[in-house]
Motif scaffolding. Structure first.
Motif, PDB file in Angstrom:
ATOM      1  N   VAL A 165       5.000 -21.480  -1.292  1.00 59.04           N
ATOM      2  CA  VAL A 165       6.387 -21.988  -1.938  1.00 59.04           C
ATOM      3  C   VAL A 165       7.155 -21.012  -2.691  1.00 59.04           C
ATOM      4  N   LEU A 166       6.579 -20.219  -3.535  1.00 56.88           N
ATOM      5  CA  LEU A 166       7.217 -19.189  -4.272  1.00 56.88           C
ATOM      6  C   LEU A 166       8.021 -18.223  -3.310  1.00 56.88           C
ATOM      7  N   LEU A 167       7.322 -17.940  -2.199  1.00 60.81           N
ATOM      8  CA  LEU A 167       8.278 -17.045  -1.279  1.00 60.81           C
ATOM      9  C   LEU A 167       9.152 -17.774  -0.316  1.00 60.81           C
ATOM     10  N   SER A 168       9.345 -19.183  -0.560  1.00 62.35           N
ATOM     11  CA  SER A 168      10.212 -19.688   0.559  1.00 62.35           C
ATOM     12  C   SER A 168      11.475 -19.193   0.291  1.00 62.35           C
ATOM     13  N   GLY A 169      12.235 -19.064   1.534  1.00 59.11           N
ATOM     14  CA  GLY A 169      13.498 -18.540   1.551  1.00 59.11           C
ATOM     15  C   GLY A 169      13.368 -16.865   1.689  1.00 59.11           C
ATOM     16  N   PHE A 170      12.275 -16.424   1.861  1.00 59.06           N
ATOM     17  CA  PHE A 170      12.227 -15.182   2.126  1.00 59.06           C
ATOM     18  C   PHE A 170      11.835 -14.795   3.624  1.00 59.06           C
ATOM     19  N   SER A 171      12.557 -14.011   4.109  1.00 56.53           N
ATOM     20  CA  SER A 171      12.263 -13.622   5.530  1.00 56.53           C
ATOM     21  C   SER A 171      10.901 -12.956   5.564  1.00 56.53           C
ATOM     22  N   GLN A 172      10.188 -12.711   6.768  1.00 54.81           N
ATOM     23  CA  GLN A 172       9.315 -11.923   6.876  1.00 54.81           C
ATOM     24  C   GLN A 172       9.513 -10.463   6.263  1.00 54.81           C
ATOM     25  N   THR A 173      10.507  -9.929   6.860  1.00 59.66           N
ATOM     26  CA  THR A 173      10.689  -8.505   6.297  1.00 59.66           C
ATOM     27  C   THR A 173      11.006  -8.358   4.878  1.00 59.66           C
ATOM     28  N   GLU A 174      11.639  -9.458   4.376  1.00 61.11           N
ATOM     29  CA  GLU A 174      11.807  -9.485   2.797  1.00 61.11           C
ATOM     30  C   GLU A 174      10.454  -9.364   2.178  1.00 61.11           C
ATOM     31  N   ARG A 175       9.565 -10.381   2.571  1.00 56.77           N
ATOM     32  CA  ARG A 175       8.084 -10.329   2.257  1.00 56.77           C
ATOM     33  C   ARG A 175       7.222  -9.097   2.337  1.00 56.77           C
ATOM     34  N   GLU A 176       7.565  -8.641   3.140  1.00 51.47           N
ATOM     35  CA  GLU A 176       6.972  -6.970   3.589  1.00 51.47           C
ATOM     36  C   GLU A 176       7.290  -6.357   2.650  1.00 51.47           C
ATOM     37  N   THR A 177       8.792  -6.014   2.461  1.00 49.83           N
ATOM     38  CA  THR A 177       9.484  -5.108   1.605  1.00 49.83           C
ATOM     39  C   THR A 177       9.127  -5.333   0.174  1.00 49.83           C
ATOM     40  N   LEU A 178       9.020  -6.614  -0.359  1.00 43.88           N
ATOM     41  CA  LEU A 178       8.419  -7.109  -1.593  1.00 43.88           C
ATOM     42  C   LEU A 178       7.016  -6.477  -1.679  1.00 43.88           C
ATOM     43  N   ILE A 179       6.267  -6.698  -1.054  1.00 37.06           N
ATOM     44  CA  ILE A 179       4.912  -6.599  -1.025  1.00 37.06           C
ATOM     45  C   ILE A 179       4.602  -4.912  -1.166  1.00 37.06           C
ATOM     46  N   ALA A 180       5.497  -4.165  -0.393  1.00 37.61           N
ATOM     47  CA  ALA A 180       5.383  -2.623  -0.479  1.00 37.61           C
ATOM     48  C   ALA A 180       5.824  -1.950  -1.820  1.00 37.61           C
ATOM     49  N   LEU A 181       7.004  -2.679  -2.395  1.00 37.25           N
ATOM     50  CA  LEU A 181       7.496  -2.278  -3.593  1.00 37.25           C
ATOM     51  C   LEU A 181       6.727  -2.623  -4.761  1.00 37.25           C
ATOM     52  N   MET A 182       5.894  -3.883  -4.522  1.00 37.05           N
ATOM     53  CA  MET A 182       5.066  -3.957  -5.784  1.00 37.05           C
ATOM     54  C   MET A 182       3.885  -3.166  -5.594  1.00 37.05           C
ATOM     55  N   GLN A 183       3.358  -2.990  -4.296  1.00 41.45           N
ATOM     56  CA  GLN A 183       2.327  -1.895  -4.459  1.00 41.45           C
ATOM     57  C   GLN A 183       2.608  -0.576  -4.843  1.00 41.45           C
ATOM     58  N   LYS A 184       3.789  -0.230  -4.456  1.00 40.92           N
ATOM     59  CA  LYS A 184       4.451   1.007  -5.104  1.00 40.92           C
ATOM     60  C   LYS A 184       4.357   1.074  -6.652  1.00 40.92           C
ATOM     61  N   MET A 185       4.846  -0.023  -7.116  1.00 40.04           N
ATOM     62  CA  MET A 185       4.896  -0.352  -8.659  1.00 40.04           C
ATOM     63  C   MET A 185       3.297  -0.060  -9.316  1.00 40.04           C
ATOM     64  N   HIS A 186       2.532  -1.011  -8.525  1.00 41.92           N
ATOM     65  CA  HIS A 186       1.384  -0.846  -8.907  1.00 41.92           C
ATOM     66  C   HIS A 186       0.592   0.391  -9.028  1.00 41.92           C
ATOM     67  N   MET A 187       0.851   1.318  -7.985  1.00 41.24           N
ATOM     68  CA  MET A 187       0.434   2.787  -7.862  1.00 41.24           C
ATOM     69  C   MET A 187       1.082   3.524  -9.321  1.00 41.24           C
TER      70      MET A 187
END
Length: 183
Positions: free
Chosen positions: A134-156
């Motif tokens: 539900v938190l990610l509703s409205g996000f496309s699959q590409t947007e979800r993958e981009t968000l995850i990649a960016l958050m992983q980058k921030m975590h690094m």
């Protein structure tokens, strides 16, 4: 005291410098905190009502559900949680029969989920995954993958943030304290 007196009294205590601007709507740390705090508070409410455990307890259960075993120190480090909060959750979960502690080598206390704990993990995971969806509703699959990649980058980048913070603590910002005050 009248409104005019309050305003006059307050204005006498205003600093002679203006606060620097901060665009909270586009400040990534603020956005992360707001989303996390609101999502966690709502999750804690749900988990307490549904499972009689809070959000910190869920994080410990989730860690053990994914990693299968670990120490309090490992959980604290991995989850970025205060050791005291992890210890309180461990005590609560042990008392409720959800986790077991073993000391196989005499020093390191290894924690695992009990059979009842695995049942709790599975039930809570279904709720957690539904809430995340539900938190990610409205996000496309590409947007979800981009968000995850960016958050992983921030975590690094967190170790670099920690280094910078340590340096700021040690040296302080160049313009603090304001002139006329000593450090």
């Amino acid at each position: 005291m009248t409104v005019d007196q309050t305003t006059k009294s307050t204005s006498q205590h205003l600093p002679d410098v203006a606060p620097l601007p901060l665009d909270l709507e586009n400040h990534v740390p603020s956005l992360l905190v707001w989303v996390n705090n609101k999502f966690a508070a709502d999750g804690s409410k749900a988990y307490r009502k549904m499972f009689n455990v809070g959000i910190s307890d869920w994080r410990v259960v989730a860690y053990l559900g994914v990693k299968t075993e670990g120490t309090a120190s490992e959980m604290s480090e991995f989850l970025g949680m205060d050791k005291a909060a992890v210890s309180r959750s461990i005590a609560t979960l042990k008392d409720k029969g959800y986790i077991a502690a073993e000391q196989p080598n005499g020093r390191r206390i290894s924690l695992t989920l009990t059979r009842q704990g695995v049942g709790l993990y599975n039930a809570m995971l279904k709720v957690a995954l539904r809430r995340a969806e539900v938190l990610l509703s409205g996000f496309s699959q590409t947007e979800r993958e981009t968000l995850i990649a960016l958050m992983q980058k921030m975590h690094m980048n967190i170790p670099h943030v920690v280094e910078t913070t340590d340096a700021l603590i040690k040296d302080g910002p160049s313009d603090w304290p304001p002139s006329g005050r000593s450090r």
